[in-house]
Enzyme design. Structure first.
Site, PDB file in Angstrom:
ATOM      1  N   SER A 168       0.830  -1.198   0.000  1.00  0.00           N
ATOM      2  CA  SER A 168       0.000   0.000   0.000  1.00  0.00           C
ATOM      3  C   SER A 168       0.868   1.253   0.000  1.00  0.00           C
ATOM      4  O   SER A 168       1.797   1.356  -0.796  1.00  0.00           O
ATOM      5  CB  SER A 168      -0.967  -0.039   1.190  1.00  0.00           C
ATOM      6  OG  SER A 168      -1.997   0.908   1.045  1.00  0.00           O
ATOM      7  N   ASP A 213      -5.465  -2.852  -3.421  1.00  0.00           N
ATOM      8  CA  ASP A 213      -4.515  -2.548  -2.355  1.00  0.00           C
ATOM      9  C   ASP A 213      -3.889  -3.799  -1.722  1.00  0.00           C
ATOM     10  O   ASP A 213      -4.593  -4.745  -1.360  1.00  0.00           O
ATOM     11  CB  ASP A 213      -5.248  -1.741  -1.280  1.00  0.00           C
ATOM     12  CG  ASP A 213      -4.314  -1.075  -0.305  1.00  0.00           C
ATOM     13  OD1 ASP A 213      -3.775  -1.777   0.573  1.00  0.00           O
ATOM     14  OD2 ASP A 213      -4.124   0.149  -0.419  1.00  0.00           O
TER      15      ASP A 213
END
Length: 312
Positions: A100, A212
Site C-alpha cells: 500500500s 490494495d
C-alpha cells in the site's frame, strides 16, 4: 493498455516551445532526451508490466537486513523518517518490501534514494503530484499520476534493476489472493499495491484488476524473509482491527517492529506529513540500538554455523 500515454506529436510540440527558452547546454541535453524517446514506442519509456517471478533468496557472508514497510495512507510519510533515522545509525537495509502506501516509499528507497533525499522530496511534494481525480470509473482516483511519479523518481527502471532487491504486494481483485510483484514496471506495481477499493480505479495488468496490498498483507515481513533476509525490520502503521489481524503472523515473524506514533489523518490528507515523518524518525531512533544488537547477534550465529560446517 494500462494507463494513458500522451500522444507523441503533442509531446514534441510542447518540447519544441520549451527549447526556444533553454540555454545552449540545456538544449543539447533536451535534444538527446528527445532522440532517446523517439527510439522507444510512442516516444516514451516503456517497461514490461509487473509480474510475479519465482523469488531467489539473496546470499551473503554477512547478515542481510530487510525493511518491510506497511500501509497506512498518508501516515506512510512516517516511513521516510524511519529510513532517515536508520541510516543515521549506520543501518542500511539490503532488501526492501512494501504494501500500500509503504510500497511507494519502499520503491523510492530501493531505487537508490537516501533518507535525506526522501525527506526533501516529501517536504516538497504536493498532493496533486500523486492524486489525479476522475469523474468516471470505479473509483475517484486514476492512479496514473502516482505511477508516473514513482517511475520518474527511480529513473524509469523496472523492479529487477533497482539498486536494492525489491518486492511489492498487491491483491488480485478476481481471486482475492496476494500477489508479490518483483519484476517489471515499478510504478505500475506500486499503483496496484496502493489501489484502495472504491477510492482508486483498479489498474488492470495482463487482464487482471488489482487492489490494495493491505487487503491481504499489510506488512510483508515473510516476503522479505523469503528474499533472503536474516533480519527483518517491520514498520507497522496498522490502525484497524482487521488490518492488525491480517498483519499478526507477519509481525510475529519480524525481528524488530517499529510502530511510529503517527497523527491520524484522512487517507489522502498530506497536512500532517512533517509530524508523521518526525514520528517515524523518533520511533526508529529509539530502536536503533536494539536493531544493531540484533544484527550483531545474527552475524555471530552465521559465523558459528560456518565454523561448525567447516569442522564436518
Amino acid at each position: 493498455m494500462v494507463g494513458r500515454q500522451r500522444h507523441p506529436v503533442h509531446t514534441r510540440c510542447i518540447e519544441h516551445a520549451t527549447l526556444r527558452r533553454m540555454t545552449f547546454h540545456k538544449l543539447l541535453v533536451a535534444l538527446a532526451a528527445v532522440a532517446v524517446g523517439a527510439c522507444s514506442p510512442l516516444g516514451s519509456l516503456r517497461m514490461e508490466p509487473p509480474s510475479a517471478r519465482a523469488i531467489v533468496p539473496m546470499k551473503a557472508e554477512r547478515p542481510l537486513v530487510a525493511l518491510a514497510l506497511g500501509g497506512g495512507g498518508a501516515r506512510g510519510f512516517a516511513h521516510v523518517g524511519v529510513i532517515k533515522a536508520l541510516e543515521a545509525a549506520g543501518i542500511k537495509p539490503d532488501i526492501v518490501t512494501g504494501s500500500s502506501s509503504g510500497a511507494i516509499v519502499a520503491a523510492l528507497y530501493a531505487g537508490g534514494l537516501s533518507g535525506m533525499e526522501l525527506e526533501r522530496m516529501a517536504v516538497e511534494l504536493d498532493q496533486g503530484a500523486l492524486i489525479d481525480f476522475s469523474l468516471f470509473g470505479t473509483g475517484w482516483v486514476r492512479g496514473e499520476a502516482l505511477q508516473d511519479y514513482v517511475n520518474e523518481a527511480v529513473g524509469h527502471l523496472p523492479m529487477e534493476r533497482l539498486a536494492k532487491p525489491f518486492a511489492v504486494v498487491a491483491t488480485d481483485a478476481k481471486s482475492g489472493k496476494m500477489v508479490v510483484f518483483n519484476r517489471g514496471d515499478t510504478g505500475l506495481a506500486v499503483r496496484a499495491s496502493s489501489s484502495v477499493p472504491d477510492l482508486f480505479i483498479p489498474p488492470v495488468i495482463d487482464g487482471v484488476p488489482y487492489l490494495d496490498g493491505g487487503l491481504t498483507n499489510p506488512v510483508p515481513v515473510r516476503v522479505a524473509k523469503s528474499m533472503g533476509a536474516d533480519i527483518v525490520i517491520a514498520v507497522d502503521l496498522t490502525r484497524y482491527s482487521r488490518s492488525q489481524a491480517l498483519a499478526r503472523d507477519d509481525l510475529r515473524a519480524a525481528d524488530i517492529v517499529i510502530r511510529p506514533l503517527t497523527v491520524r489523518t484522512r487517507l489522502l490528507d498530506f497536512t500532517a506529513k512533517l509530524q508523521n515523518m518526525t514520528a517515524g524518525e523518533d520511533a526508529a531512533r529509539e530502536l536503533a540500538p536494539q536493531i544493531s544488537r540484533a544484527i550483531t547477534a545474527a552475524q555471530q550465529r552465521k559465523e558459528a554455523r560456518e565454523n561448525r560446517a567447516a569442522r564436518l
